[in-house]
Design an enzyme around this catalytic site. Structure first.
Site, PDB file in Angstrom:
ATOM      1  N   ILE A  65      46.110  27.775 -21.615  1.00 38.54           N
ATOM      2  CA  ILE A  65      46.074  26.430 -21.450  1.00 38.54           C
ATOM      3  C   ILE A  65      46.646  25.872 -20.147  1.00 38.54           C
ATOM      4  O   ILE A  65      47.933  25.609 -20.187  1.00 38.54           O
ATOM      5  CB  ILE A  65      46.956  25.786 -22.652  1.00 38.54           C
ATOM      6  CG1 ILE A  65      46.264  26.198 -23.980  1.00 38.54           C
ATOM      7  CG2 ILE A  65      46.582  24.162 -22.755  1.00 38.54           C
ATOM      8  CD1 ILE A  65      46.916  25.998 -25.299  1.00 38.54           C
ATOM      9  N   PRO A  66      45.935  25.956 -19.013  1.00 40.41           N
ATOM     10  CA  PRO A  66      46.607  25.691 -17.665  1.00 40.41           C
ATOM     11  C   PRO A  66      46.768  24.282 -17.830  1.00 40.41           C
ATOM     12  O   PRO A  66      45.991  23.370 -18.420  1.00 40.41           O
ATOM     13  CB  PRO A  66      45.481  26.182 -16.505  1.00 40.41           C
ATOM     14  CG  PRO A  66      44.493  26.754 -17.384  1.00 40.41           C
ATOM     15  CD  PRO A  66      44.683  26.814 -19.059  1.00 40.41           C
ATOM     16  N   HIS A  67      47.928  23.682 -17.412  1.00 37.19           N
ATOM     17  CA  HIS A  67      47.970  22.310 -17.132  1.00 37.19           C
ATOM     18  C   HIS A  67      49.066  21.722 -16.039  1.00 37.19           C
ATOM     19  O   HIS A  67      49.517  22.515 -15.505  1.00 37.19           O
ATOM     20  CB  HIS A  67      48.755  21.599 -18.654  1.00 37.19           C
ATOM     21  CG  HIS A  67      50.037  22.409 -18.857  1.00 37.19           C
ATOM     22  ND1 HIS A  67      49.845  23.648 -19.395  1.00 37.19           N
ATOM     23  CD2 HIS A  67      51.146  22.095 -18.739  1.00 37.19           C
ATOM     24  CE1 HIS A  67      51.396  24.323 -19.713  1.00 37.19           C
ATOM     25  NE2 HIS A  67      51.944  23.356 -19.197  1.00 37.19           N
ATOM     26  N   GLY A  68      48.540  20.527 -15.737  1.00 40.12           N
ATOM     27  CA  GLY A  68      49.416  20.039 -14.791  1.00 40.12           C
ATOM     28  C   GLY A  68      49.399  18.302 -14.817  1.00 40.12           C
ATOM     29  O   GLY A  68      48.741  17.895 -15.783  1.00 40.12           O
TER      30      GLY A  68
END
Length: 150
Positions: A65-68
């Site tokens: 779950i890459p997030h930014g």
């Protein structure tokens, strides 16, 4: 916020052919860039890379779950990608990853960010659900599955 509320058909991709962590993050940003008009693809990538430097967003069981954060934005954006073959993503269980659920949220929406991450993690912790995600072989079917599950 639920994944189904921020995922679009154009940000859902099945069986993408990528071979590295950097390439999948670039593909995620390419799709996300179509959803936000005021932020460049490079800025999106920097946001994800900055987060990955703090520790991998590979949560285990072949899921990441890459997030930014999105500066100067009021809209959250999600991207869902499955890959043809699992890739090394430095996941916490050292397994390769083939399901990527990326999230970009406005910089000032900390609680919304946490709530959305939690709902995504809960959705993808369901073994039956993740099995169905991996069985999808076209973008629309994958998108529909998420809409029905939420």
């Amino acid at each position: 916020m639920q994944l189904s509320e921020i995922l679009t058909t154009s940000s859902t991709c099945c069986a993408v052919a990528v071979t590295s962590k950097k390439r999948i993050l670039e593909k995620i940003c390419q799709l996300a860039a179509t959803q936000v008009t005021d932020i460049e693809q490079d800025e999106l990538l920097d946001s994800l890379l900055d987060r990955e430097k703090m520790g991998s967003t590979g949560i285990g069981n072949g899921i990441a779950i890459p997030h930014g954060r999105l500066p100067n934005s009021s809209k959250a954006v999600a991207v869902l990608i499955t890959t043809e073959k699992a890739i090394d993503f430095d996941a916490i269980d050292n397994r390769e990853v083939d399901v990527f659920v990326a999230l970009f949220v406005p910089e000032n929406s900390c609680q919304e960010h946490l709530d959305t991450l939690q709902s995504i993690a809960k959705l993808f912790s369901d073994k039956k659900m993740i099995k169905q995600v991996r069985k999808c072989n076209d973008d629309q079917a994958l998108y529909n599955l998420i809409q029905q599950a939420s």
